[in-house]
Scaffold this motif. Structure first.
Motif, PDB file in Angstrom:
ATOM      1  N   THR A 285     -17.428 -53.066 -32.356  1.00 55.67           N
ATOM      2  CA  THR A 285     -16.032 -52.689 -32.120  1.00 55.67           C
ATOM      3  C   THR A 285     -15.919 -51.180 -32.259  1.00 55.67           C
ATOM      4  OG1 THR A 285     -15.223 -54.792 -33.015  1.00 55.67           O
ATOM      5  CG2 THR A 285     -13.638 -52.995 -32.829  1.00 55.67           C
ATOM      6  N   ALA A 286     -15.273 -50.525 -31.310  1.00 59.80           N
ATOM      7  CA  ALA A 286     -15.052 -49.084 -31.365  1.00 59.80           C
ATOM      8  C   ALA A 286     -13.640 -48.800 -30.889  1.00 59.80           C
ATOM      9  CB  ALA A 286     -16.071 -48.329 -30.509  1.00 59.80           C
ATOM     10  N   GLY A 287     -12.965 -47.861 -31.560  1.00 63.39           N
ATOM     11  CA  GLY A 287     -11.572 -47.626 -31.197  1.00 63.39           C
ATOM     12  C   GLY A 287     -11.118 -46.209 -31.437  1.00 63.39           C
ATOM     13  N   ILE A 288      -9.930 -45.917 -30.906  1.00 61.99           N
ATOM     14  CA  ILE A 288      -9.293 -44.615 -31.073  1.00 61.99           C
ATOM     15  C   ILE A 288      -7.794 -44.832 -31.215  1.00 61.99           C
ATOM     16  CG2 ILE A 288      -9.166 -44.290 -28.559  1.00 61.99           C
ATOM     17  CD1 ILE A 288      -9.462 -41.274 -29.090  1.00 61.99           C
ATOM     18  N   ASP A 289      -7.145 -44.068 -32.125  1.00 62.59           N
ATOM     19  CA  ASP A 289      -5.707 -44.157 -32.364  1.00 62.59           C
ATOM     20  C   ASP A 289      -5.086 -42.774 -32.338  1.00 62.59           C
ATOM     21  OD1 ASP A 289      -5.857 -46.864 -32.720  1.00 62.59           O
ATOM     22  OD2 ASP A 289      -5.240 -46.871 -34.820  1.00 62.59           O
ATOM     23  N   TYR A 290      -3.840 -42.710 -31.857  1.00 58.44           N
ATOM     24  CA  TYR A 290      -3.047 -41.492 -31.944  1.00 58.44           C
ATOM     25  C   TYR A 290      -1.690 -41.854 -32.527  1.00 58.44           C
ATOM     26  CZ  TYR A 290      -0.123 -37.521 -30.721  1.00 58.44           C
ATOM     27  OH  TYR A 290       0.757 -36.465 -30.786  1.00 58.44           O
ATOM     28  N   THR A 291      -1.235 -41.048 -33.509  1.00 59.68           N
ATOM     29  CA  THR A 291       0.037 -41.280 -34.177  1.00 59.68           C
ATOM     30  C   THR A 291       0.891 -40.026 -34.105  1.00 59.68           C
ATOM     31  OG1 THR A 291      -1.081 -42.753 -35.756  1.00 59.68           O
ATOM     32  CG2 THR A 291       1.152 -42.053 -36.309  1.00 59.68           C
ATOM     33  N   PHE A 292       2.182 -40.204 -33.827  1.00 62.34           N
ATOM     34  CA  PHE A 292       3.133 -39.092 -33.813  1.00 62.34           C
ATOM     35  C   PHE A 292       4.323 -39.459 -34.686  1.00 62.34           C
ATOM     36  CE2 PHE A 292       7.030 -37.171 -32.143  1.00 62.34           C
ATOM     37  CZ  PHE A 292       6.698 -35.823 -32.216  1.00 62.34           C
ATOM     38  N   GLN A 293       4.696 -38.543 -35.602  1.00 63.05           N
ATOM     39  CA  GLN A 293       5.855 -38.730 -36.472  1.00 63.05           C
ATOM     40  C   GLN A 293       6.842 -37.603 -36.237  1.00 63.05           C
ATOM     41  OE1 GLN A 293       3.708 -38.985 -40.302  1.00 63.05           O
ATOM     42  NE2 GLN A 293       4.462 -41.086 -40.462  1.00 63.05           N
ATOM     43  N   PRO A 303      14.292 -27.593 -50.720  1.00 68.81           N
ATOM     44  CA  PRO A 303      14.443 -26.256 -50.121  1.00 68.81           C
ATOM     45  C   PRO A 303      13.146 -25.459 -50.074  1.00 68.81           C
ATOM     46  CG  PRO A 303      15.276 -26.254 -52.371  1.00 68.81           C
ATOM     47  CD  PRO A 303      14.921 -27.679 -52.050  1.00 68.81           C
ATOM     48  N   GLU A 304      12.080 -25.948 -50.727  1.00 69.08           N
ATOM     49  CA  GLU A 304      10.814 -25.218 -50.759  1.00 69.08           C
ATOM     50  C   GLU A 304       9.947 -25.478 -49.532  1.00 69.08           C
ATOM     51  OE1 GLU A 304       8.693 -25.809 -54.352  1.00 69.08           O
ATOM     52  OE2 GLU A 304      10.262 -25.002 -55.636  1.00 69.08           O
ATOM     53  N   CYS A 305      10.413 -26.323 -48.607  1.00 68.21           N
ATOM     54  CA  CYS A 305       9.625 -26.585 -47.414  1.00 68.21           C
ATOM     55  C   CYS A 305      10.522 -26.937 -46.242  1.00 68.21           C
ATOM     56  CB  CYS A 305       8.614 -27.711 -47.662  1.00 68.21           C
ATOM     57  SG  CYS A 305       9.369 -29.343 -47.871  1.00 68.21           S
ATOM     58  N   LYS A 306       9.964 -26.860 -45.054  1.00 72.07           N
ATOM     59  CA  LYS A 306      10.653 -27.212 -43.822  1.00 72.07           C
ATOM     60  C   LYS A 306       9.801 -28.210 -43.062  1.00 72.07           C
ATOM     61  CE  LYS A 306      12.404 -25.223 -39.490  1.00 72.07           C
ATOM     62  NZ  LYS A 306      12.534 -23.989 -38.678  1.00 72.07           N
ATOM     63  N   TYR A 307      10.412 -29.304 -42.629  1.00 76.47           N
ATOM     64  CA  TYR A 307       9.675 -30.341 -41.922  1.00 76.47           C
ATOM     65  C   TYR A 307       9.276 -29.884 -40.514  1.00 76.47           C
ATOM     66  CZ  TYR A 307      10.843 -33.958 -45.366  1.00 76.47           C
ATOM     67  OH  TYR A 307      10.947 -34.710 -46.506  1.00 76.47           O
ATOM     68  N   LYS A 308       8.135 -30.415 -40.044  1.00 78.08           N
ATOM     69  CA  LYS A 308       7.722 -30.242 -38.661  1.00 78.08           C
ATOM     70  C   LYS A 308       7.027 -31.522 -38.205  1.00 78.08           C
ATOM     71  CE  LYS A 308       3.244 -28.006 -39.596  1.00 78.08           C
ATOM     72  NZ  LYS A 308       2.441 -26.794 -39.324  1.00 78.08           N
ATOM     73  N   ASN A 309       6.972 -31.730 -36.910  1.00 75.10           N
ATOM     74  CA  ASN A 309       6.385 -32.959 -36.370  1.00 75.10           C
ATOM     75  C   ASN A 309       4.904 -33.035 -36.707  1.00 75.10           C
ATOM     76  OD1 ASN A 309       8.864 -33.678 -35.300  1.00 75.10           O
ATOM     77  ND2 ASN A 309       8.430 -32.765 -33.302  1.00 75.10           N
ATOM     78  N   ARG A 310       4.430 -34.258 -36.895  1.00 74.39           N
ATOM     79  CA  ARG A 310       3.074 -34.487 -37.377  1.00 74.39           C
ATOM     80  C   ARG A 310       2.314 -35.400 -36.427  1.00 74.39           C
ATOM     81  NH1 ARG A 310       1.112 -38.650 -41.609  1.00 74.39           N
ATOM     82  NH2 ARG A 310      -0.562 -37.641 -42.765  1.00 74.39           N
TER      83      ARG A 310
END
Length: 416
Positions: A285-293, A303-310
């Motif tokens: 079995t061989a596979g590949i995954d891609y995830t976007f948040q 306030p010590e950080c700013k979110y960005k897409n992951r």
């Protein structure tokens, strides 16, 4: 009989979540940002394959990464899966080195078939973990005999309990959904003291969170011939506001704290995932995954950080020489994988750190309960790379241990 066993197992599952939630599985200063270090829903066998799972359909292991996979549960089978981790982290910043060790109880789940086309899973998995305890010292400007020391402490995280169903629409097409409850507490505390008598300042934040979780998945298997097939999988998790209560305050030594409460200041993002898994017979079995948040659309009360897409990209493979061989080594499942993970936050001065990792592991068959249960062991090395050279870097080595109990519960035994 099987319904009584299922009830007992469900009660054990709920009881175990209390123990699991009370343990911190990390010790990283980077967990002071956002909601901490994020976890996926993969188990020990998924981690050995780089964390893939969207296209996997394996009757030997529970795969909560895509609820459509629940229809692969074997006939007459009841599975019970639990896992733990042992972690050793080494940190380096400006030539200064440090290390930390942690252990944790990671997940617990059970799975069984309700109907030839319907499989069910109940599970506990972490969503995020916060854990750090460090200090920084520097001389006070204008008087080098006085040293200012800042202490940073954090603990807690978010957990999720979910129930999932997978339904086989057609022979090669399955859909599924997880629904459940997310909850947890996160503590942040910063304090400043001096090496001379004087006041100490303590700033603290306590976050209590609770809300729902909802995941949806699809899997379609495309057979090329008798021995070769590819399964395509996709998932979507609903992003929404968390019902959070954040108590924030500043306290000086010997005085009452100045405290205030903020409601609904955090949320979780919409998550999309797509993957493919190629299978040759029962051997490879061989596979590949891609995830976007989509973190940029999520609320952030820190306030010590700013979110960005992951984004995350993972690849992995598993090789089983011969499941029916008399040679035990040929019945072991050999796994390997790698992944790259982007940051979901930036600090006010720097970009957030990225992660890359490699993994390998084994699935050892165990003859228990008239079925082949599995002992899964995974070794995972992760490199946390800062955006600039003099920032904190982390080399993390994790040993994951998982047990999958596979028992016949629905078999009618003949008695002579």
């Amino acid at each position: 009989m099987w319904k009584n066993k299922a009830l007992i197992s469900a009660l054990l599952l709920v009881a175990a979540t209390g123990t699991a939630a009370a343990q911190s599985s990390t010790n990283s200063p980077y967990t002071r940002y956002g909601l901490g270090e994020l976890s996926d829903m993969g188990f020990t066998n998924n981690a050995a394959m780089g964390g893939i799972g969207y296209g996997l359909r394996n009757g030997e292991n529970i795969n909560m990464m895509n609820p459509a996979s629940y229809t692969s549960v074997e006939h007459l089978s009841f599975k019970f899966d639990l896992g733990m981790s042992l972690k050793n982290s080494k940190f380096k910043e400006n030539g200064i080195k440090n290390s930390a060790k942690n252990s944790s109880f990671d997940y617990i789940a059970m799975q069984f078939r309700l109907h030839p086309r319907l499989g069910m899973t109940v599970g506990f998995t972490p969503f995020s973990n916060v854990g750090y305890n460090f200090k920084k010292s520097r001389p006070v400007l204008g008087d080098e005999s006085v040293t200012e020391t800042s202490f940073f402490y954090g603990d807690g995280g978010l957990q999720r309990i979910s129930v999932g169903l997978g339904f086989k629409i057609l022979e090669n097409l399955s859909i599924g959904a997880n629904a459940g409850f997310m909850y947890g507490n996160i503590e942040y505390q910063n304090s400043i003291g001096f090496n001379v008598p004087g006041e100490q300042t303590i700033q603290y934040n306590h976050i209590n969170a609770k809300g729902y979780v909802a995941d949806f998945g699809i899997q379609y298997t495309l057979p090329f011939n008798k021995n070769n097939k590819v399964t395509l999988g996709t998932i979507y998790s609903i992003g929404h506001d968390l019902n959070t209560t954040e108590t924030s305050g500043i306290q000086l030594t010997g005085s009452e704290s100045d405290e205030h409460v903020i409601q609904d200041s955090y949320s979780i993002p919409h998550t999309f995932g797509i993957g493919a898994a190629y299978q040759y017979k029962e051997n490879l079995t061989a596979g590949i995954d891609y995830t976007f948040q989509n973190w940029e659309s999520a609320k952030n009360g820190n306030p010590e950080c700013k979110y960005k897409n992951r984004s995350k990209l993972a690849v992995g493979a598993e090789y089983l020489p011969n499941a029916l061989s008399r040679n035990y080594l040929k019945r072991i499942r050999y796994r390997i994988g790698a992944y790259y993970n982007g940051a979901y936050f930036d600090t006010p001065k720097y970009k957030g750190p990225t992660e890359c990792g490699i993994s390998a592991g084994f699935g050892f068959p165990l003859q228990m309960f008239q079925r082949n249960s599995l002992l899964n062991i995974t070794g995972q090395y992760t490199r946390v790379n800062p955006s600039v050279g003099n920032m904190l870097s982390e080399n993390r080595f994790v040993i994951k241990i998982g047990l999958t109990f596979n028992e016949r519960w629905f078999m009618k035994w003949k008695v002579n």
